[in-house]
Design a protein around this motif. Structure first.
Motif, short mmCIF file in Angstrom:
data_model
loop_
_atom_site.label_atom_id
_atom_site.label_comp_id
_atom_site.label_asym_id
_atom_site.label_seq_id
_atom_site.Cartn_x
_atom_site.Cartn_y
_atom_site.Cartn_z
N ALA A 1 0.82 -1.21 0.00
CA ALA A 1 0.00 0.00 0.00
C ALA A 1 0.85 1.27 0.00
CB ALA A 1 -0.91 0.00 1.23
N TYR A 2 2.19 1.11 0.05
CA TYR A 2 3.07 2.26 0.19
C TYR A 2 4.22 2.24 -0.81
CZ TYR A 2 0.81 2.61 4.76
OH TYR A 2 -0.11 2.71 5.77
N HIS A 3 4.78 3.42 -1.06
CA HIS A 3 6.05 3.59 -1.76
C HIS A 3 7.09 3.87 -0.68
CE1 HIS A 3 4.44 3.88 -5.81
NE2 HIS A 3 3.54 4.76 -5.37
N ARG A 4 8.30 3.40 -0.87
CA ARG A 4 9.39 3.65 0.08
C ARG A 4 9.87 5.10 -0.06
NH1 ARG A 4 12.62 -0.03 -1.75
NH2 ARG A 4 11.88 -1.60 -0.30
N ALA A 5 9.95 5.78 1.07
CA ALA A 5 10.51 7.14 1.09
C ALA A 5 11.91 7.11 1.70
CB ALA A 5 9.61 8.08 1.87
N ARG A 6 12.06 6.38 2.79
CA ARG A 6 13.36 6.24 3.45
C ARG A 6 13.41 4.87 4.12
NH1 ARG A 6 15.82 10.01 8.28
NH2 ARG A 6 17.84 9.00 8.41
N SER A 7 14.40 4.08 3.76
CA SER A 7 14.54 2.73 4.30
C SER A 7 14.79 2.75 5.79
CB SER A 7 15.69 2.01 3.60
OG SER A 7 15.21 1.09 2.68
N CYS A 8 14.74 1.60 6.41
CA CYS A 8 14.91 1.44 7.85
C CYS A 8 16.17 2.17 8.34
CB CYS A 8 14.99 -0.03 8.21
SG CYS A 8 13.45 -0.91 7.82
N TYR A 9 16.00 2.93 9.41
CA TYR A 9 17.09 3.75 9.95
C TYR A 9 16.92 3.93 11.45
CZ TYR A 9 13.57 7.47 9.79
OH TYR A 9 12.44 8.21 9.96
N ASP A 10 17.98 4.36 12.12
CA ASP A 10 17.92 4.69 13.55
C ASP A 10 17.19 6.01 13.69
OD1 ASP A 10 21.19 3.47 13.59
OD2 ASP A 10 19.53 2.48 14.60
N ALA A 11 16.14 6.03 14.51
CA ALA A 11 15.32 7.23 14.65
C ALA A 11 15.72 8.02 15.89
CB ALA A 11 13.84 6.83 14.71
N GLY A 12 16.98 8.30 16.04
CA GLY A 12 17.47 9.08 17.17
C GLY A 12 18.64 8.38 17.82
N SER A 13 19.24 9.05 18.75
CA SER A 13 20.38 8.49 19.47
C SER A 13 19.90 7.46 20.49
CB SER A 13 21.13 9.59 20.23
OG SER A 13 21.64 10.53 19.33
N PRO A 14 20.66 6.37 20.67
CA PRO A 14 20.29 5.40 21.68
C PRO A 14 20.34 6.01 23.08
CG PRO A 14 21.95 4.50 20.21
CD PRO A 14 21.84 5.96 19.91
N GLY A 15 19.50 5.49 23.95
CA GLY A 15 19.50 5.92 25.34
C GLY A 15 19.97 4.79 26.23
N ALA A 16 20.02 5.04 27.52
CA ALA A 16 20.45 4.02 28.47
C ALA A 16 19.46 3.94 29.61
CB ALA A 16 21.84 4.36 29.00
N TYR A 17 19.26 2.73 30.08
CA TYR A 17 18.43 2.44 31.25
C TYR A 17 19.21 1.41 32.06
CZ TYR A 17 14.46 0.90 34.05
OH TYR A 17 13.62 0.57 35.09
N GLY A 18 19.99 1.87 33.01
CA GLY A 18 20.89 0.97 33.73
C GLY A 18 21.90 0.38 32.76
N ALA A 19 22.02 -0.94 32.76
CA ALA A 19 22.95 -1.62 31.86
C ALA A 19 22.38 -1.79 30.46
CB ALA A 19 23.31 -2.99 32.43
N TRP A 20 21.13 -1.42 30.27
CA TRP A 20 20.44 -1.61 28.99
C TRP A 20 20.58 -0.40 28.09
CZ3 TRP A 20 18.32 -6.32 28.07
CH2 TRP A 20 18.13 -7.15 29.18
#
Length: 129
Positions: free
Chosen positions: A70-89
């Protein structure tokens, strides 16, 4: 031998290339090397970075399939922001941008991921576990 004048003519092209690379390559583009452990909260099990990216690519392929999508590709899969941290995660979002074939409306689909990194990102540090 090249004159100083010739080398200055090439500078804008080289500078433009470097600036483009800096602008369009996220600062956190280092590989996120997740361990096998998954973050679980109640009945929710979060995918690792690699799992979220693989799921995004599979969904993107289905949504943008030439005959069935149902869609045309505009931008392929990408990181949507900087990673964050939650303790060791470490956690973040993976997204794909598409445009509806029928209406032309743009949409972004996002997926969350969370994992314990096995190696430090950017800077060559030691293991983070």
């Amino acid at each position: 031998m090249e004159s100083h004048h010739d080398s200055f003519r090439r500078m804008p092209r080289l500078t433009g290339l470097i600036v483009s690379a800096c602008l369009f390559t996220p600062a956190f583009a280092a590989v996120i090397d997740c361990g096998e452990e998954h973050f679980v909260s109640g009945s929710q099990r979060m995918p690792t970075y690699a799992e979220a990216m693989a799921q995004c690519r599979a969904e993107e392929a289905a949504m943008t399939h030439p005959q069935n999508g149902a869609y045309h590709r505009a931008r392929s899969c990408y990181d949507a922001g900087s990673p964050g941290a939650y303790g060791a995660w470490t956690h973040g979002r993976v997204a794909v941008d598409v445009v509806e074939r029928d209406t032309g409306r743009a949409a972004t689909f996002e997926s969350l991921w969370m994992c314990k990194p096995t190696m430090a990102r950017a800077g060559g540090g030691t293991a983070m576990e």
